[in-house]
Enzyme design. Structure first.
Site, PDB file in Angstrom:
ATOM      1  CB  SER A  80       4.424   0.490  -6.380  1.00  0.00           C
ATOM      2  OG  SER A  80       4.009  -0.843  -6.502  1.00  0.00           O
ATOM      3  CG  ASP A 132      -3.317   0.225  -5.475  1.00  0.00           C
ATOM      4  OD1 ASP A 132      -2.940  -0.906  -5.109  1.00  0.00           O
ATOM      5  OD2 ASP A 132      -2.536   1.104  -5.870  1.00  0.00           O
ATOM      6  CG  HIS A 149      -0.603  -0.407  -8.324  1.00  0.00           C
ATOM      7  ND1 HIS A 149      -0.394  -0.070  -7.001  1.00  0.00           N
ATOM      8  CD2 HIS A 149       0.618  -0.689  -8.835  1.00  0.00           C
ATOM      9  CE1 HIS A 149       0.894  -0.159  -6.726  1.00  0.00           C
ATOM     10  NE2 HIS A 149       1.537  -0.520  -7.819  1.00  0.00           N
TER      11      HIS A 149
END
Length: 310
Positions: free
Chosen positions: A155, A251, A281
């Site tokens: 991320s 995502d 995600h």
């Protein structure tokens, strides 16, 4: 089609149980709920050190290594935690870092880099660069093989990984043999189809992503945004280390990740990429027992092990 109807059946309950997050209003609350230390493995030794970060600020760095070492030099991974550039701490990544140590037989170092909005760009990336330089300077202390230094993160940690690979290249810094920017947060523009598509409040979505980028960029959001902040803006990806990445189909970072993968390949960088259908995600951490979660995590853990043994 409804978002939840598209989620992998094994992941639906986990997605529904995620506490809602609305940035920036919930930032303080989310930090209070940050992941505590997990139970540590008896086969991995954890050490904490205080080093100097990007502005000579004091910064915690955690070092994970096998308890039983035969004296041989080991490869090392600089692992950068995620959290939208505004959340997170190395303590929340203990179990994952131990997995890297156990599977890849390596040393893992994880810095507690400064977070926005209190410390906007470039504080975080400069802290990560300082950690990379530090780990090479103390290679003899930790018996690290300097020819096998990797960087990785997920991320925002993936975004910092991609930026760090470019920064090390451009500054002539420490040599990096492998990069692992997992479902990386790399494009502040939020113009891709997936950035508009994923708006469900149960998961990391467009609204939170826009708010996090504003906090991270601070005054830099008003001018030309540096590729060291948003790697998707980089014009030159040549000469970067081989890469591994993955992303879920649900995502918001799906399209920016796929575009970055294609551009890496076009620039002559070896890259392995996996797209996981029905996955949102950070899915492998939300529902770790799901088959697709185990497959995704094993995919990148073993990719690191392969990279160190090429």
């Amino acid at each position: 089609m409804n978002f939840m109807n598209r989620v992998d059946p094994e992941l639906i309950q986990g997605a529904k149980l995620l506490p809602p997050l609305h940035l920036p209003d919930d930032l303080a609350m989310a930090r209070r709920l940050a992941s505590p230390r997990s139970e540590t493995s008896e086969s991995v030794h954890i050490t904490e050190r205080i080093i100097f970060g990007g502005d000579s600020n004091e910064m915690l760095i955690k070092i994970y290594e096998p308890v039983r070492r035969e004296g041989e030099k080991l490869p090392a991974l600089l692992w950068i935690h995620g959290g939208g550039y505004v959340l997170g701490h190395p303590n929340g990544e203990d179990a994952l870092c131990e997995s890297f140590v156990q599977t890849a037989n390596c040393v893992v170092l994880s810095p507690d880099y400064r977070l926005a909005p209190e410390h906007p760009f470039p504080a975080g990336i400069e802290d990560c660069y300082a950690a990379l330089v530090w780990m090479t300077r103390v290679a003899d202390v930790w018996n690290i093989d300097l020819s096998r230094i990797a960087i990785g993160g997920a991320s925002a940690g993936g975004g910092l990984t991609a930026a760090l690979a470019m920064l090390a290249r451009d500054r002539g810094g420490p040599a990096v043999c492998f990069q692992m920017p997992l479902y990386p947060m790399i494009d502040d523009r939020n113009t891709t189809p997936s950035s508009y598509e994923i708006t469900d409040p149960a998961v990391w979505n467009r609204a939170n992503n826009e708010a996090a980028w504003k906090m991270y960029l601070g005054e830099h959001a008003r001018g030309d945004v540096s590729p060291y902040a948003a790697p998707s803006r980089a014009s030159n990806l040549a000469g970067l280390p081989p890469a591994y990445t993955c992303v879920g189909q649900l995502d918001p970072f799906r399209d920016e990740t796929m575009d970055y993968v294609a551009r890496l390949a076009q620039a002559g960088v070896d890259v392995e990429f996996h797209l996981y259908p029905g996955c949102f995600h950070g899915f492998e951490h939300v529902v770790p027992a799901a088959e697709i979660s185990r497959r995704a995590k094993n995919g990148y853990v073993y990719a690191l092990a392969r990279a160190f043994n090429r």
